[in-house]
Design an enzyme around this catalytic site. Structure first.
Site, mmCIF file in Angstrom:
data_model
loop_
_atom_site.group_PDB
_atom_site.id
_atom_site.type_symbol
_atom_site.label_atom_id
_atom_site.label_comp_id
_atom_site.label_asym_id
_atom_site.label_seq_id
_atom_site.Cartn_x
_atom_site.Cartn_y
_atom_site.Cartn_z
ATOM 1 N N LYS A 109 -39.011 -0.777 -24.755
ATOM 2 C CA LYS A 109 -38.568 0.527 -26.447
ATOM 3 C C LYS A 109 -39.944 0.402 -27.066
ATOM 4 O O LYS A 109 -40.336 -0.552 -27.538
ATOM 5 C CB LYS A 109 -37.089 0.192 -27.073
ATOM 6 C CG LYS A 109 -37.772 1.395 -27.885
ATOM 7 C CD LYS A 109 -36.663 1.118 -29.759
ATOM 8 C CE LYS A 109 -37.515 0.466 -30.546
ATOM 9 N NZ LYS A 109 -38.409 1.450 -31.124
ATOM 10 N N GLY A 165 -41.492 -8.628 -33.808
ATOM 11 C CA GLY A 165 -41.933 -7.447 -34.496
ATOM 12 C C GLY A 165 -41.467 -8.495 -35.999
ATOM 13 O O GLY A 165 -41.662 -9.578 -35.870
ATOM 14 N N GLY A 208 -35.359 -9.316 -36.695
ATOM 15 C CA GLY A 208 -35.178 -10.814 -35.581
ATOM 16 C C GLY A 208 -33.826 -11.256 -35.841
ATOM 17 O O GLY A 208 -33.243 -11.536 -34.579
ATOM 18 N N GLU A 235 -40.831 -13.128 -30.840
ATOM 19 C CA GLU A 235 -41.880 -13.213 -31.649
ATOM 20 C C GLU A 235 -41.886 -12.519 -32.748
ATOM 21 O O GLU A 235 -41.886 -11.790 -33.166
ATOM 22 C CB GLU A 235 -42.784 -12.755 -30.606
ATOM 23 C CG GLU A 235 -42.833 -12.930 -29.002
ATOM 24 C CD GLU A 235 -42.991 -14.870 -28.882
ATOM 25 O OE1 GLU A 235 -43.423 -14.924 -30.180
ATOM 26 O OE2 GLU A 235 -43.406 -15.029 -27.740
ATOM 27 N N CYS A 274 -49.634 -10.563 -36.084
ATOM 28 C CA CYS A 274 -49.467 -11.536 -36.295
ATOM 29 C C CYS A 274 -49.183 -12.898 -36.237
ATOM 30 O O CYS A 274 -49.184 -13.585 -37.498
ATOM 31 C CB CYS A 274 -47.532 -11.325 -35.483
ATOM 32 S SG CYS A 274 -48.552 -11.703 -33.494
ATOM 33 N N GLU A 286 -45.560 -12.671 -45.457
ATOM 34 C CA GLU A 286 -46.773 -11.982 -44.769
ATOM 35 C C GLU A 286 -47.027 -9.997 -45.224
ATOM 36 O O GLU A 286 -46.263 -9.683 -45.461
ATOM 37 C CB GLU A 286 -45.580 -11.718 -43.210
ATOM 38 C CG GLU A 286 -46.064 -11.455 -42.045
ATOM 39 C CD GLU A 286 -46.384 -10.974 -40.761
ATOM 40 O OE1 GLU A 286 -44.933 -10.684 -41.086
ATOM 41 O OE2 GLU A 286 -46.740 -11.425 -39.552
HETATM 42 P P1 NAD Z 1 -40.024 -4.150 -36.845
HETATM 43 O O1 NAD Z 1 -39.321 -5.412 -36.907
HETATM 44 O O2 NAD Z 1 -39.667 -3.228 -38.455
HETATM 45 O O3 NAD Z 1 -39.966 -2.697 -35.447
HETATM 46 C C1 NAD Z 1 -40.572 -3.756 -34.404
HETATM 47 C C2 NAD Z 1 -39.491 -2.973 -32.848
HETATM 48 O O4 NAD Z 1 -38.698 -3.203 -33.488
HETATM 49 C C3 NAD Z 1 -39.529 -1.238 -33.382
HETATM 50 O O5 NAD Z 1 -39.814 -0.663 -32.252
HETATM 51 C C4 NAD Z 1 -38.671 -0.798 -34.363
HETATM 52 O O6 NAD Z 1 -38.134 0.006 -33.878
HETATM 53 C C5 NAD Z 1 -37.755 -2.150 -33.635
HETATM 54 N N1 NAD Z 1 -36.937 -2.305 -33.778
HETATM 55 C C6 NAD Z 1 -36.203 -1.510 -36.014
HETATM 56 N N2 NAD Z 1 -35.072 -2.278 -36.425
HETATM 57 C C7 NAD Z 1 -34.466 -3.138 -35.208
HETATM 58 C C8 NAD Z 1 -33.254 -3.505 -35.510
HETATM 59 N N3 NAD Z 1 -32.388 -3.689 -36.179
HETATM 60 N N4 NAD Z 1 -32.617 -3.780 -33.700
HETATM 61 C C9 NAD Z 1 -33.526 -3.788 -32.533
HETATM 62 N N5 NAD Z 1 -34.254 -3.196 -32.963
HETATM 63 C C10 NAD Z 1 -35.555 -2.866 -34.060
HETATM 64 O O7 NAD Z 1 -41.386 -4.669 -37.009
HETATM 65 P P2 NAD Z 1 -43.109 -4.231 -37.587
HETATM 66 O O8 NAD Z 1 -43.259 -4.067 -39.165
HETATM 67 O O9 NAD Z 1 -43.054 -2.587 -36.423
HETATM 68 O O10 NAD Z 1 -44.265 -4.387 -36.574
HETATM 69 C C11 NAD Z 1 -44.644 -5.741 -37.825
HETATM 70 C C12 NAD Z 1 -44.565 -6.815 -38.002
HETATM 71 O O11 NAD Z 1 -43.751 -7.261 -35.847
HETATM 72 C C13 NAD Z 1 -45.144 -8.030 -38.469
HETATM 73 O O12 NAD Z 1 -44.131 -8.655 -38.818
HETATM 74 C C14 NAD Z 1 -45.409 -9.178 -37.447
HETATM 75 O O13 NAD Z 1 -45.905 -10.548 -37.823
HETATM 76 C C15 NAD Z 1 -44.718 -8.682 -35.950
HETATM 77 N N6 NAD Z 1 -45.571 -9.243 -35.312
HETATM 78 C C16 NAD Z 1 -45.440 -10.480 -34.752
HETATM 79 C C17 NAD Z 1 -45.807 -10.608 -33.401
HETATM 80 C C18 NAD Z 1 -45.674 -11.931 -32.100
HETATM 81 O O14 NAD Z 1 -45.673 -12.182 -31.640
HETATM 82 N N7 NAD Z 1 -45.029 -13.090 -33.235
HETATM 83 C C19 NAD Z 1 -47.147 -9.747 -32.534
HETATM 84 C C20 NAD Z 1 -47.141 -8.758 -33.229
HETATM 85 C C21 NAD Z 1 -46.443 -8.179 -34.317
#
Ligand code: NAD
Length: 788
Positions: free
Chosen positions: A192, A244, A249, A266, A300, A396
């Site tokens: 996704k 995310g 997570g 992650e 991240c 963050e």
């Molecule tokens: P997010 O968690 O809101 O969304 C990430 C993804 O998860 C999107 O595809 C979203 O549609 C989906 N999602 C949202 N709610 C969900 C749920 N309840 N169940 C399953 N999927 C769901 O994150 P974001 O705001 O899009 O991205 C930023 C975050 O991602 C930051 O905290 C960043 O640190 C983290 N990130 C981590 C890494 C890593 O490798 N550790 C890499 C990139 C980004």
């Protein structure tokens, strides 16, 4: 005018990358995308739509259909159907497909980079030179792993169907990180994209057609968090790989609890950028540009917490302020832009609000430009005069905002760097390599960069500790996240014991075995005990019934014994050999006990005893041999992958083969430097406690092994909720496993959970070896460039 002056006043005109091809490609697809399921592009008339805009100018790029429940079902079913054939294709067959994907991506580098920049707002320089080349490298590298699979992973098989969910900050790169290893190891995929940036995933779906990816091997669905949530908890999925936010997570950990899925998370970070007074300060400033001002700080592992030795703070701040005024904030498609647009207006507002609210708690803000209201351009920012507890130092921000704090000594630097609930990455800046190599292992993070930041490669594992999640992507360690052992054979459930009525003559055997905490035998806090019975139903012994306070004491003893984790492998080996030697002295006693307790024959008891001794020898042997790797990443330097102890490991032991299974758990854990809190088999709780006398005479430092008996389910739940427990191994029933998964979501402990009776402990292929060592450790990658 001097040369220097003209350089400083140089006025750049725009050097725009053409978006013609990208726009044509969007037009060709009617600027509308549905789902890619079972090798076909599906569109629905009445689908719910999400608009994908260019965040730098608000232009509508395309509308995206949100996958509905039946499309998700179809995608999972297609992946399931395709999996067996994909696995059967073999390593070489899969390698050819991955290689074709790498080649196709390479052919379309420019178009892909432009699409990524249009959709995300990142500078074309970065998508062209970093995102896309790294994504290509991932497919090449994993084509190689597919080819080598039969040789290198002969005892493993694919997990099955993987659900993969990514954020918007590196859309295609995150796709490559997820899809390449999963495919290489023979899994099929439902991927996704992020709702803000779905376009390059759809472009990739078209490449899948051209590369000859068999139908159903890769399915790509679009949608928001609801689609993500439904996909993660879908019962047809065997593995969830999520990148995310920590909040999401955590919710995935909870929603998948008890479903038997393997999980990689992650998550977010607040990575430290530690500058010592002997650092090359100019290099450190350039490092910051690559760290917190790369990708607008939407990274991240961005070095968002600058920790600088007090003596050089003024000098460094002055250099930073000068440098960020030279950063060019502007059109993402301009080839000389340094910082583009944040991904959306929502993200702009989130960053700005966090900064403004944070500043109410104090702090000084320096920004190189005034914020612009259109285009979501957030200026590179530096916040000083704050302390470690300030919200901006803890949370963050996910924007181009650096917060700066000082330290005086090396010890203080380490303490300050580790003062975070996150643990994704950190960098250490010092011209003294001795100092840097001393500090790196002490930092609680999955990746450490020495005199550099934000270096990535497919050959090196990436991932965090603490609330930055668990599991690794990249490197050999990342492949195990998509594999499971081939050889497990489940064992029969233990028959229930019919308890015999005690007669008065039996009373002489009434003996209460104590807990073992901090190297001492101690009574239960509540003073309660429970009876354990032999196979014939007669009373075996009384054991303490542990409560929350006993667990607290055991965890506290294990926490204090932290010097065990830095003890060298040779010393740990000597102690485990000594334990084996002392156990061997009690052979006949143990054979009688196992026979009597478990109702097994003398031969069976002897077999279990001998296997237990052999297992101790195995892990004494491994103590100084399970020692990591030096990766061959394409840069001038070395990346060391070091397996580190997880820390305080709670172990909920299985019921069967009580001596052997107890040793099979504690020996690998302590061999790798963990400190253990063991909750033994409930039926045979006395066995672990009878081991105490041997533990006491074997030089195991107090607190390294702690044993509390009682109700396994309750004690497991208390351990899962204890903030100082870093990881849990659990063999138990469905209810306890689900509870451990749910409760531990609060601080995202690393888990290794199993159903009771999942393996034959007597079989060395199942009861010992690398799988145990891998789960007793977490790999830290330390990047060390060399040369001037
Ligand atoms: P997010 O968690 O809101 O969304 C990430 C993804 O998860 C999107 O595809 C979203 O549609 C989906 N999602 C949202 N709610 C969900 C749920 N309840 N169940 C399953 N999927 C769901 O994150 P974001 O705001 O899009 O991205 C930023 C975050 O991602 C930051 O905290 C960043 O640190 C983290 N990130 C981590 C890494 C890593 O490798 N550790 C890499 C990139 C980004």
């Amino acid at each position: 005018m001097t040369l220097l002056k003209s350089f400083e006043e140089l006025d750049y005109s725009q050097a725009l990358e053409s978006s013609t091809e990208a726009q044509k490609w969007l037009e060709k697809h009617g600027r509308r995308f549905g789902q890619f399921i079972n090798g076909k592009f599906e569109k629905r008339k009445n689908a719910e739509l999400i608009a994908s805009h260019n965040p730098s100018n608000g232009e509508l790029l395309a509308t995206i259909e949100v996958a509905n429940a039946s499309q998700l079902d179809a995608a999972v079913a297609a992946a399931r159907k395709a999996q067996r054939k994909w696995q059967a294709l073999g390593g070489h067959g899969r390698a050819k497909v991955l290689y074709a994907l790498a080649r196709l991506l390479q052919k379309h580098t420019r178009l892909t980079a432009v699409l990524e920049t249009l959709d995300n707002g990142k500078p074309i320089r970065e998508s062209r030179d970093i995102d896309i080349p790294l994504a290509i490298r991932h497919f090449y590298h994993h084509a190689g792993w597919a080819q080598l699979q039969e040789q290198e992973f002969s005892n493993y098989k694919p997990i099955g169907v993987a659900a993969q969910i990514v954020p918007w900050n590196f859309p295609l790169l995150m796709l490559a990180w997820k899809i390449a290893p999963a495919m290489a190891m023979g899994n099929t995929i439902v991927f996704k994209s992020a709702e803000q940036t779905p376009i390059t995933a759809m472009f990739f779906a078209h490449l899948c057609e051209q590369a000859g990816v068999p139908s159903g091997v890769i399915n790509i669905v679009n949608g928001d968090g609801n689609v993500g949530a439904s996909l993660a908890s879908h019962e047809g999925v065997d593995k969830v790989a999520f990148t995310g936010s920590t909040a999401v997570g955590r919710s995935i950990r909870q929603s998948t609890a008890g479903q038997g899925k393997k999980l990689t998370l992650e998550l977010g970070g607040k990575s430290a950028f530690v500058v010592f007074e002997d650092a090359d300060l100019d290099a450190a400033v350039e490092g910051l540009v690559d760290s917190i001002w790369f990708n607008q700080g939407e990274v991240c592992c961005a070095g968002s917490r600058l920790l600088v030795q007090a003596k050089v703070v003024d000098k460094l701040h002055a250099k930073i302020k000068k440098r960020i005024q030279k950063l060019r904030l502007g059109l993402p498609l301009d080839k000389s832009t340094d910082l583009g647009s944040l991904v959306s207006q929502t993200q702009y507002q989130r960053v700005d609000q966090m900064v403004q609210q944070g500043l109410q708690h104090g702090g000084e803000l320096f920004q190189a430009y005034d914020g612009q209201s259109d285009g979501n351009y957030y200026p590179p920012s530096l916040i000083t005069e704050i302390d470690a507890s300030h919200p901006l130092a803890q949370e963050e921000i996910f924007g181009p905002v650096l917060v700066s704090m000082t330290f005086r000594t090396q010890t203080e630097a380490v303490a300050l760097a580790n003062n975070s609930r996150y643990g994704l990455a950190a960098s250490v800046w010092s011209e003294n390599i001795n100092r840097a190599m001393d500090v790196a292992p002490k930092l609680k993070a999955g990746v450490i960069w020495i005199n550099c930041h934000n270096q990535f490669d497919a050959s090196c594992g990436f991932g965090g500790v603490r609330e930055s999640g668990f599991g690794r992507e990249g490197g050999k360690e990342g492949l195990f996240e998509y594999l499971k052992p081939k050889s497990l054979t489940s064992t029969k459930k233990l028959k229930p014991v019919t308890i015999k009525q005690q007669t008065s003559s039996d009373e002489t055997i009434d003996r209460t075995l104590k807990f073992y905490i901090g190297g001492k035998q101690v009574r239960p806090d509540g003073g309660h005990s429970i009876a354990t019975y032999k196979a014939d139903g007669s009373l075996a012994s009384l054991v303490g019934s542990g409560n929350r306070k006993d667990i607290r004491n055991a965890v506290s003893a294990a926490t204090k014994a932290n010097s065990w984790s830095t003890q060298n492998g040779h010393v740990r080996a000597q102690i485990i050999y000594f334990l084996a030697e002392n156990l061997a002295l009690r052979e006949s006693e143990w054979i009688n006990r196992l026979q009597d307790l478990c109702g097994i024959t003398k031969k069976e008891a002897k077999t279990e005893f001998n296997a237990s001794l052999s297992r101790l020898f195995s892990y004494a042997a491994w103590s100084d041999k399970y020692d990591g790797a030096v990766h061959n990443a394409p840069y001038r330097g070395v990346t060391m992958a070091l397996p580190e102890a997880i820390g305080v490991l709670a172990q909920i032991a299985p019921e069967e083969k009580p001596l052997l299974s107890t040793i099979s758990l504690i020996a690998p854990a302590i061999a790798m430097g963990n400190r253990v809190v063991l909750i033994p088999s409930q039926r045979y709780a006395g066995v672990a406690l009878e081991l105490v006398q041997t533990l006491e005479t074997s030089d195991i430092p107090p607190g390294v092994i702690n044993i509390v008996t009682g109700n396994k389910g309750e004690l497991a739940d208390q351990l899962a909720g204890h903030a100082e427990v870093d990881g849990i191994w659990c063999w138990s029933d469905d209810v306890t496993v689900a509870k451990v998964e749910t409760t531990s979501a609060a601080d995202l402990k690393r888990l290794w959970v199993h159903q009771e009776g999942d393996r034959d402990w007597l079989d060395p292929q199942q009861g010992e070896g690398l799988e145990f060592l891998r789960n007793a450790t977490e790999v830290k990658n330390i990047w060390t460039p060399y040369g001037d």
